[in-house]
Design an enzyme around this catalytic site. Structure first.
Site, PDB file in Angstrom:
ATOM      1  N   GLY A 194       0.898   4.284   3.637  1.00  0.00           N
ATOM      2  CA  GLY A 194       2.071   3.653   3.038  1.00  0.00           C
ATOM      3  C   GLY A 194       3.069   4.662   2.484  1.00  0.00           C
ATOM      4  O   GLY A 194       4.278   4.506   2.649  1.00  0.00           O
ATOM      5  N   LYS A 253     -10.318  -6.322  10.459  1.00  0.00           N
ATOM      6  CA  LYS A 253      -9.125  -5.858  11.165  1.00  0.00           C
ATOM      7  C   LYS A 253      -8.884  -6.667  12.450  1.00  0.00           C
ATOM      8  O   LYS A 253      -7.730  -6.955  12.802  1.00  0.00           O
ATOM      9  CB  LYS A 253      -9.246  -4.361  11.478  1.00  0.00           C
ATOM     10  CG  LYS A 253      -9.118  -3.477  10.255  1.00  0.00           C
ATOM     11  CD  LYS A 253      -7.746  -3.614   9.615  1.00  0.00           C
ATOM     12  CE  LYS A 253      -7.547  -2.712   8.434  1.00  0.00           C
ATOM     13  NZ  LYS A 253      -6.216  -2.881   7.809  1.00  0.00           N
ATOM     14  N   TYR A 290     -15.662  -3.999   8.231  1.00  0.00           N
ATOM     15  CA  TYR A 290     -14.256  -3.561   8.215  1.00  0.00           C
ATOM     16  C   TYR A 290     -13.594  -3.871   9.552  1.00  0.00           C
ATOM     17  O   TYR A 290     -12.465  -4.377   9.603  1.00  0.00           O
ATOM     18  CB  TYR A 290     -14.199  -2.059   7.926  1.00  0.00           C
ATOM     19  CG  TYR A 290     -12.806  -1.486   7.881  1.00  0.00           C
ATOM     20  CD1 TYR A 290     -11.968  -1.730   6.801  1.00  0.00           C
ATOM     21  CD2 TYR A 290     -12.332  -0.686   8.914  1.00  0.00           C
ATOM     22  CE1 TYR A 290     -10.685  -1.193   6.746  1.00  0.00           C
ATOM     23  CE2 TYR A 290     -11.063  -0.137   8.871  1.00  0.00           C
ATOM     24  CZ  TYR A 290     -10.242  -0.394   7.783  1.00  0.00           C
ATOM     25  OH  TYR A 290      -8.973   0.138   7.737  1.00  0.00           O
ATOM     26  N   ARG A 296     -14.033  12.959  17.925  1.00  0.00           N
ATOM     27  CA  ARG A 296     -13.048  12.138  17.238  1.00  0.00           C
ATOM     28  C   ARG A 296     -11.639  12.662  17.499  1.00  0.00           C
ATOM     29  O   ARG A 296     -11.429  13.855  17.713  1.00  0.00           O
ATOM     30  CB  ARG A 296     -13.310  12.128  15.719  1.00  0.00           C
ATOM     31  CG  ARG A 296     -14.594  11.437  15.289  1.00  0.00           C
ATOM     32  CD  ARG A 296     -14.518   9.943  15.504  1.00  0.00           C
ATOM     33  NE  ARG A 296     -15.746   9.276  15.049  1.00  0.00           N
ATOM     34  CZ  ARG A 296     -16.794   9.048  15.819  1.00  0.00           C
ATOM     35  NH1 ARG A 296     -16.786   9.443  17.095  1.00  0.00           N
ATOM     36  NH2 ARG A 296     -17.849   8.418  15.341  1.00  0.00           N
ATOM     37  N   TRP A 318     -23.385  15.576   7.884  1.00  0.00           N
ATOM     38  CA  TRP A 318     -24.150  14.449   8.440  1.00  0.00           C
ATOM     39  C   TRP A 318     -24.126  14.480   9.960  1.00  0.00           C
ATOM     40  O   TRP A 318     -23.083  14.737  10.584  1.00  0.00           O
ATOM     41  CB  TRP A 318     -23.536  13.136   7.973  1.00  0.00           C
ATOM     42  CG  TRP A 318     -24.023  12.668   6.628  1.00  0.00           C
ATOM     43  CD1 TRP A 318     -24.470  13.451   5.605  1.00  0.00           C
ATOM     44  CD2 TRP A 318     -24.129  11.314   6.174  1.00  0.00           C
ATOM     45  NE1 TRP A 318     -24.823  12.670   4.539  1.00  0.00           N
ATOM     46  CE2 TRP A 318     -24.625  11.356   4.867  1.00  0.00           C
ATOM     47  CE3 TRP A 318     -23.832  10.081   6.757  1.00  0.00           C
ATOM     48  CZ2 TRP A 318     -24.853  10.203   4.115  1.00  0.00           C
ATOM     49  CZ3 TRP A 318     -24.051   8.935   6.009  1.00  0.00           C
ATOM     50  CH2 TRP A 318     -24.559   8.990   4.703  1.00  0.00           C
ATOM     51  N   GLY A 349       0.808  -1.209   0.000  1.00  0.00           N
ATOM     52  CA  GLY A 349       0.000   0.000   0.000  1.00  0.00           C
ATOM     53  C   GLY A 349       0.842   1.261   0.000  1.00  0.00           C
ATOM     54  O   GLY A 349       0.461   2.265   0.595  1.00  0.00           O
ATOM     55  N   LEU A 370      -7.066   9.102  10.799  1.00  0.00           N
ATOM     56  CA  LEU A 370      -5.887   9.648  10.132  1.00  0.00           C
ATOM     57  C   LEU A 370      -6.263  10.662   9.062  1.00  0.00           C
ATOM     58  O   LEU A 370      -7.346  10.613   8.490  1.00  0.00           O
ATOM     59  CB  LEU A 370      -5.077   8.518   9.498  1.00  0.00           C
ATOM     60  CG  LEU A 370      -4.615   7.414  10.438  1.00  0.00           C
ATOM     61  CD1 LEU A 370      -4.071   6.241   9.644  1.00  0.00           C
ATOM     62  CD2 LEU A 370      -3.572   7.952  11.415  1.00  0.00           C
ATOM     63  N   PRO A 396      -4.049   2.647  14.798  1.00  0.00           N
ATOM     64  CA  PRO A 396      -4.069   4.107  14.720  1.00  0.00           C
ATOM     65  C   PRO A 396      -5.467   4.675  14.902  1.00  0.00           C
ATOM     66  O   PRO A 396      -6.460   4.020  14.581  1.00  0.00           O
ATOM     67  CB  PRO A 396      -3.555   4.382  13.303  1.00  0.00           C
ATOM     68  CG  PRO A 396      -3.884   3.152  12.523  1.00  0.00           C
ATOM     69  CD  PRO A 396      -3.853   2.004  13.501  1.00  0.00           C
ATOM     70  N   THR A 397      -5.529   5.873  15.397  1.00  0.00           N
ATOM     71  CA  THR A 397      -6.787   6.599  15.474  1.00  0.00           C
ATOM     72  C   THR A 397      -7.124   7.127  14.079  1.00  0.00           C
ATOM     73  O   THR A 397      -6.494   6.761  13.091  1.00  0.00           O
ATOM     74  CB  THR A 397      -6.668   7.737  16.502  1.00  0.00           C
ATOM     75  OG1 THR A 397      -7.954   8.294  16.733  1.00  0.00           O
ATOM     76  CG2 THR A 397      -5.703   8.816  16.057  1.00  0.00           C
ATOM     77  N   SER A 440      -7.165  -0.458  12.992  1.00  0.00           N
ATOM     78  CA  SER A 440      -7.978   0.753  13.027  1.00  0.00           C
ATOM     79  C   SER A 440      -8.655   0.851  14.385  1.00  0.00           C
ATOM     80  O   SER A 440      -8.972  -0.170  15.006  1.00  0.00           O
ATOM     81  CB  SER A 440      -9.040   0.692  11.931  1.00  0.00           C
ATOM     82  OG  SER A 440     -10.047   1.660  12.144  1.00  0.00           O
ATOM     83  N   SER A 441      -8.920   2.072  14.815  1.00  0.00           N
ATOM     84  CA  SER A 441      -9.582   2.258  16.105  1.00  0.00           C
ATOM     85  C   SER A 441     -11.030   1.754  16.090  1.00  0.00           C
ATOM     86  O   SER A 441     -11.630   1.571  17.151  1.00  0.00           O
ATOM     87  CB  SER A 441      -9.556   3.733  16.509  1.00  0.00           C
ATOM     88  OG  SER A 441     -10.182   4.530  15.514  1.00  0.00           O
ATOM     89  N   CYS A 442     -11.586   1.492  14.897  1.00  0.00           N
ATOM     90  CA  CYS A 442     -12.976   1.014  14.834  1.00  0.00           C
ATOM     91  C   CYS A 442     -13.111  -0.438  15.294  1.00  0.00           C
ATOM     92  O   CYS A 442     -14.225  -0.956  15.378  1.00  0.00           O
ATOM     93  CB  CYS A 442     -13.540   1.170  13.426  1.00  0.00           C
ATOM     94  SG  CYS A 442     -12.885   0.005  12.231  1.00  0.00           S
ATOM     95  N   HIS A 460     -13.201   9.765   4.390  1.00  0.00           N
ATOM     96  CA  HIS A 460     -13.439   9.928   5.824  1.00  0.00           C
ATOM     97  C   HIS A 460     -13.817  11.384   6.116  1.00  0.00           C
ATOM     98  O   HIS A 460     -13.682  12.262   5.267  1.00  0.00           O
ATOM     99  CB  HIS A 460     -12.181   9.534   6.613  1.00  0.00           C
ATOM    100  CG  HIS A 460     -11.934   8.063   6.632  1.00  0.00           C
ATOM    101  ND1 HIS A 460     -10.961   7.460   5.859  1.00  0.00           N
ATOM    102  CD2 HIS A 460     -12.528   7.064   7.329  1.00  0.00           C
ATOM    103  CE1 HIS A 460     -10.970   6.155   6.075  1.00  0.00           C
ATOM    104  NE2 HIS A 460     -11.907   5.886   6.961  1.00  0.00           N
TER     105      HIS A 460
END
Length: 311
Positions: free
Chosen positions: A17, A141, A137, A210, A203, A11, A167, A164-165, A108-110, A180
């Protein structure tokens, strides 16, 4: 990592990346093996096996993934689950097969529960239900984290996972539907300014909070951990501070120079109410972020203008 070591960045043309590539290049690393998605489809098991057999990288940064914002995650649920599982499975397994010295997997933080206590500690993984809009997703992860841990436990592989939070930064995705929240707002305010629109609609309620990390800070943390962290237990990467979507929108509005009104469409989903990472584990190792949010957004907007508004 040895300066002559062969490093594969999966990536390398994406935001994360490319930042890792820049960081390592600046440190004097030169022996990179890089492939675009057109040259190597990481979803293709045979292609990935052939690549590893030929190139035999020493170190792997797994930054390739199918990514997007709330709309994309919720719309392409099968694609996000299948493609990310395929990419991870192929790269992690072939790293084991071909004796990669160390692999860093970017999560990912999700991955954390929707209503996890704040700030979110690493041990909160799998203690509650996920946010439904990005569940596929997140599940992919989580599987990647567990796969790295399993290869460590069964085969002794030095595979680490970093979380990571949110980005943003250079080479970000500004797609009108798939981006995002932060890059999406940059694009929407910029286009509203150019076309003299009286208002911009965002939205949700604007109340969710965040945390945002500049991509070059993430790259610095990834290289730091690649060289100093060998535990199979995941580790968070973030700033330790968050901001509401409403405050973020006003900050971006000021940076872009848009003078219209902000409207919030409360019929649209907010997503997780708050997602602040506990980064005490990372701080204890000696790493701290250096780019504050306002300065980072100014850098990102400058990059956006160069790439999309050169006229």
């Amino acid at each position: 990592m040895e300066k002559e070591a062969k490093i594969y960045i999966a990536g390398h043309r994406g935001m994360v990346g490319s930042a890792i590539h820049r960081k390592l290049s600046g440190m004097g690393f030169r022996n990179f093996v890089l492939r675009t998605s057109a040259e190597l489809d990481l979803r293709d098991q045979q292609a990935v096996a052939g690549f590893f057999a030929t190139e035999k990288p020493d170190y792997v940064f797994l930054a390739a993934a199918k990514v997007g914002g709330i709309w994309a995650n919720n719309t392409y649920r099968a694609d996000f689950l299948y493609e990310n599982l395929a990419i991870q499975n192929n790269v992690i397994h072939e790293s084991y097969v071909h004796g990669v010295k160390k692999l860093l997997f970017l999560g990912s933080s999700c991955i954390y529960p929707k209503f996890a206590p704040q700030p979110i500690r690493e041990e909160y993984l799998l203690t509650g239900l996920l946010e439904p809009t990005n569940e596929p997703y997140a599940i992919a992860k989580i599987a990647g984290i567990k796969l790295c841990q399993a290869y460590h436990d069964q085969y002794g592989c030095n595979f680490i996972s970093v979380m990571p939070t949110n980005l943003y930064g250079y080479q970000d995705n500004y797609h009108p539907e798939n981006a995002h929240v932060l890059p999406a707002l940059i694009r929407r305010f910029h286009e509203a300014k150019r076309s003299h629109q009286p208002s911009v609609t965002i939205w949700g309620t604007g109340t969710p909070k965040r945390e945002f990390l500049f991509s070059d800070d993430l790259a610095d943390a990834c290289v730091f951990l690649m060289e100093r962290y060998d535990s199979p237990e995941l580790i968070n990467i973030g700033t330790g501070a968050d901001i509401s979507i409403r405050e973020l929108a006003h900050m971006i509005q000021d940076i872009v120079g848009y003078s219209g009104d902000l409207l919030f469409d409360t019929s649209k989903p907010d997503g997780t109410p708050r997602k602040l990472m506990d980064v005490s584990k990372l701080h204890e190792l000696g790493w701290y972020h250096t780019v504050d949010l306002k300065a980072g957004i100014e850098l990102a907007y400058g990059d956006f203008l160069k790439r999309f508004d050169a006229q």
